[in-house]
Design an enzyme around this catalytic site. Structure first.
Site, PDB file in Angstrom:
ATOM      1  N   HIS A 176       0.748  -1.168   0.000  1.00  0.00           N
ATOM      2  CA  HIS A 176       0.034  -0.058  -0.128  1.00  0.00           C
ATOM      3  C   HIS A 176       0.843   1.286  -0.016  1.00  0.00           C
ATOM      4  O   HIS A 176       2.127   1.355   0.087  1.00  0.00           O
ATOM      5  CB  HIS A 176      -0.967  -0.167   1.155  1.00  0.00           C
ATOM      6  CG  HIS A 176      -0.305   0.104   2.541  1.00  0.00           C
ATOM      7  ND1 HIS A 176       0.616  -0.840   3.132  1.00  0.00           N
ATOM      8  CD2 HIS A 176      -0.527   1.129   3.641  1.00  0.00           C
ATOM      9  CE1 HIS A 176       0.897  -0.716   4.170  1.00  0.00           C
ATOM     10  NE2 HIS A 176       0.224   0.471   4.622  1.00  0.00           N
TER      11      HIS A 176
ATOM     12  N   HIS B 178       1.585   3.679   2.002  1.00  0.00           N
ATOM     13  CA  HIS B 178       2.128   4.499   3.182  1.00  0.00           C
ATOM     14  C   HIS B 178       3.489   4.472   3.070  1.00  0.00           C
ATOM     15  O   HIS B 178       4.081   3.738   2.607  1.00  0.00           O
ATOM     16  CB  HIS B 178       1.436   3.850   4.409  1.00  0.00           C
ATOM     17  CG  HIS B 178       0.031   4.185   4.604  1.00  0.00           C
ATOM     18  ND1 HIS B 178      -0.470   3.449   5.603  1.00  0.00           N
ATOM     19  CD2 HIS B 178      -0.531   5.200   4.281  1.00  0.00           C
ATOM     20  CE1 HIS B 178      -1.856   3.949   5.837  1.00  0.00           C
ATOM     21  NE2 HIS B 178      -1.925   4.729   5.092  1.00  0.00           N
TER      22      HIS B 178
ATOM     23  N   ASP C 169       5.843   4.534   5.176  1.00  0.00           N
ATOM     24  CA  ASP C 169       6.750   3.644   5.867  1.00  0.00           C
ATOM     25  C   ASP C 169       6.963   2.212   5.276  1.00  0.00           C
ATOM     26  O   ASP C 169       7.505   1.211   5.803  1.00  0.00           O
ATOM     27  CB  ASP C 169       6.457   3.356   7.509  1.00  0.00           C
ATOM     28  CG  ASP C 169       5.020   2.693   7.627  1.00  0.00           C
ATOM     29  OD1 ASP C 169       4.043   3.159   6.720  1.00  0.00           O
ATOM     30  OD2 ASP C 169       4.726   1.779   8.217  1.00  0.00           O
ATOM     31  N   HIS C 170       6.411   2.034   4.187  1.00  0.00           N
ATOM     32  CA  HIS C 170       6.164   0.960   3.315  1.00  0.00           C
ATOM     33  C   HIS C 170       6.930   1.164   1.820  1.00  0.00           C
ATOM     34  O   HIS C 170       6.956   0.128   1.114  1.00  0.00           O
ATOM     35  CB  HIS C 170       4.926   0.193   3.046  1.00  0.00           C
ATOM     36  CG  HIS C 170       4.365  -0.063   4.296  1.00  0.00           C
ATOM     37  ND1 HIS C 170       4.196  -1.494   4.743  1.00  0.00           N
ATOM     38  CD2 HIS C 170       3.720   0.548   5.358  1.00  0.00           C
ATOM     39  CE1 HIS C 170       3.869  -1.576   6.016  1.00  0.00           C
ATOM     40  NE2 HIS C 170       3.414  -0.253   6.419  1.00  0.00           N
TER      41      HIS C 170
ATOM     42  N   HIS D 295      -7.381  -0.866   5.427  1.00  0.00           N
ATOM     43  CA  HIS D 295      -6.432   0.055   6.150  1.00  0.00           C
ATOM     44  C   HIS D 295      -6.018   1.123   4.885  1.00  0.00           C
ATOM     45  O   HIS D 295      -6.187   2.427   5.490  1.00  0.00           O
ATOM     46  CB  HIS D 295      -5.033  -0.944   6.125  1.00  0.00           C
ATOM     47  CG  HIS D 295      -3.830  -0.073   6.576  1.00  0.00           C
ATOM     48  ND1 HIS D 295      -3.755   0.395   7.998  1.00  0.00           N
ATOM     49  CD2 HIS D 295      -2.730   0.295   5.979  1.00  0.00           C
ATOM     50  CE1 HIS D 295      -2.721   1.151   7.986  1.00  0.00           C
ATOM     51  NE2 HIS D 295      -2.017   1.005   6.983  1.00  0.00           N
TER      52      HIS D 295
ATOM     53  N   ASP E  41      -0.226  -4.026   6.038  1.00  0.00           N
ATOM     54  CA  ASP E  41      -0.995  -3.282   7.236  1.00  0.00           C
ATOM     55  C   ASP E  41      -2.257  -3.820   7.495  1.00  0.00           C
ATOM     56  O   ASP E  41      -2.935  -3.282   7.907  1.00  0.00           O
ATOM     57  CB  ASP E  41      -0.694  -1.891   7.415  1.00  0.00           C
ATOM     58  CG  ASP E  41       0.587  -1.511   7.661  1.00  0.00           C
ATOM     59  OD1 ASP E  41       1.406  -2.350   7.761  1.00  0.00           O
ATOM     60  OD2 ASP E  41       1.012  -0.136   7.712  1.00  0.00           O
TER      61      ASP E  41
ATOM     62  N   HIS F   5       4.441  -4.899  10.205  1.00  0.00           N
ATOM     63  CA  HIS F   5       5.135  -4.505  11.443  1.00  0.00           C
ATOM     64  C   HIS F   5       5.081  -5.372  12.783  1.00  0.00           C
ATOM     65  O   HIS F   5       4.593  -6.358  12.669  1.00  0.00           O
ATOM     66  CB  HIS F   5       4.030  -3.514  12.243  1.00  0.00           C
ATOM     67  CG  HIS F   5       3.870  -2.208  11.431  1.00  0.00           C
ATOM     68  ND1 HIS F   5       4.829  -1.085  11.590  1.00  0.00           N
ATOM     69  CD2 HIS F   5       3.377  -1.708  10.370  1.00  0.00           C
ATOM     70  CE1 HIS F   5       4.492   0.064  10.625  1.00  0.00           C
ATOM     71  NE2 HIS F   5       3.339  -0.531  10.023  1.00  0.00           N
TER      72      HIS F   5
HETATM   73 FE    FE Z   1       2.813   0.752   8.195  1.00  0.00          FE
HETATM   74 ZN    ZN Z   2       0.064   1.405   6.636  1.00  0.00          ZN
END
Ligand code: FE
Ligand code: ZN
Length: 239
Positions: free
Chosen positions: A54, A56, A58-59, A112, A131, A169
């Site tokens: 996805h 975001h 942090d990915h 998410h 996530d 995570h």
């Molecule tokens: Fe994340």
């Molecule tokens: Zn995420």
């Protein structure tokens, strides 16, 4: 079969380095490039593919630097085209991508985010959930509705029990406490908490876990109705 290496990135994210039998490489959800480059260099590897579950940061924040260095092809959800940095090829529900000889199937799992996907490798019994599904948890509903996430999780539970879940995570220890607050008498959960605490003390990743153990201990997969799922998700937000 693919070989999966866990690469911790950022605070508590996991990226995964996949190596196919025919020598192709892919990284799932590079939240930063540095640790991925370190691993590739230490093992004299390059990077053929970047896979994003996805949009975001942090990915995906490592996409551009990795693509620049290795000329990797970036694959991610077609529905998040425009939000995934340097995306080359958008993937949609049911699509099958050949990672060398290995089949990779795309499952759309909104909740998410609206375009979130999971990467399923049927022959290797691996599922990369980003996530959407965490060990003993599920992602927050930033974009989707409870009903969408409930359906997405149902899609995952329809896979074989021996599928290994690799999530985005390391949230497992806290997730165990939450699940026990909902099901204090669940024996499988009590046993699993002990196992997770040992891993935590040894600073070892708790991933992967089989879908079977998730079905036995993850209250979000155990919710019997949408109402129950929604109640758990709301309680988890303030836990
Ligand atoms: Fe994340
Ligand atoms: Zn995420």
């Amino acid at each position: 079969m693919i070989d999966v290496t866990i690469i911790p990135v950022l605070e508590d994210n996991y990226a995964y380095l996949l190596l196919s039998q025919d020598g192709l490489t892919a990284v799932v959800d590079p939240g930063e490039a540095g640790p991925i480059i370190d691993y590739l260099e230490a093992n004299a590897l390059t990077l053929d593919y970047i896979l994003n579950t996805h949009h975001h940061g942090d990915h995906t924040a490592g996409n551009a630097a990795l693509k620049k260095k290795y000329g990797s092809t970036v694959l991610g959800p077609e529905k998040e085209r425009g939000r995934i940095p340097v995306l080359d090829r958008g993937l949609s529900e049911g699509e099958v991508f050949s990672f060398g000889q290995e089949e990779m199937k795309i499952m759309e799992t909104p909740g998410h985010t609206l375009g979130a996907i999971c990467f399923y490798f049927p022959d290797s019994h691996c599922l990369f959930t980003g996530d959407t599904l965490f060990l003993m948890g599920c992602g927050r509903l930033f974009e989707g509705t409870p009903a969408q996430m409930y359906q997405s999780l149902k899609k995952i539970t329809a896979l074989p029990d021996d599928v290994l879940i690799y999530c985005g995570h390391e949230y497992t220890l806290e997730a165990t406490d939450f699940c026990l607050s909902i099901e204090p008498d669940n024996e499988a959960l009590k046993k699993r908490q002990k196992d997770i605490r040992v891993l935590d003390q040894q600073k070892k990743p708790t991933v992967p876990a089989t879908l079977r153990i998730e079905k036995d201990t993850n209250v979000f997969l155990r919710a019997k109705t949408l109402e129950q799922f929604t109640e758990y998700r709301e309680k988890r937000n303030v836990f």
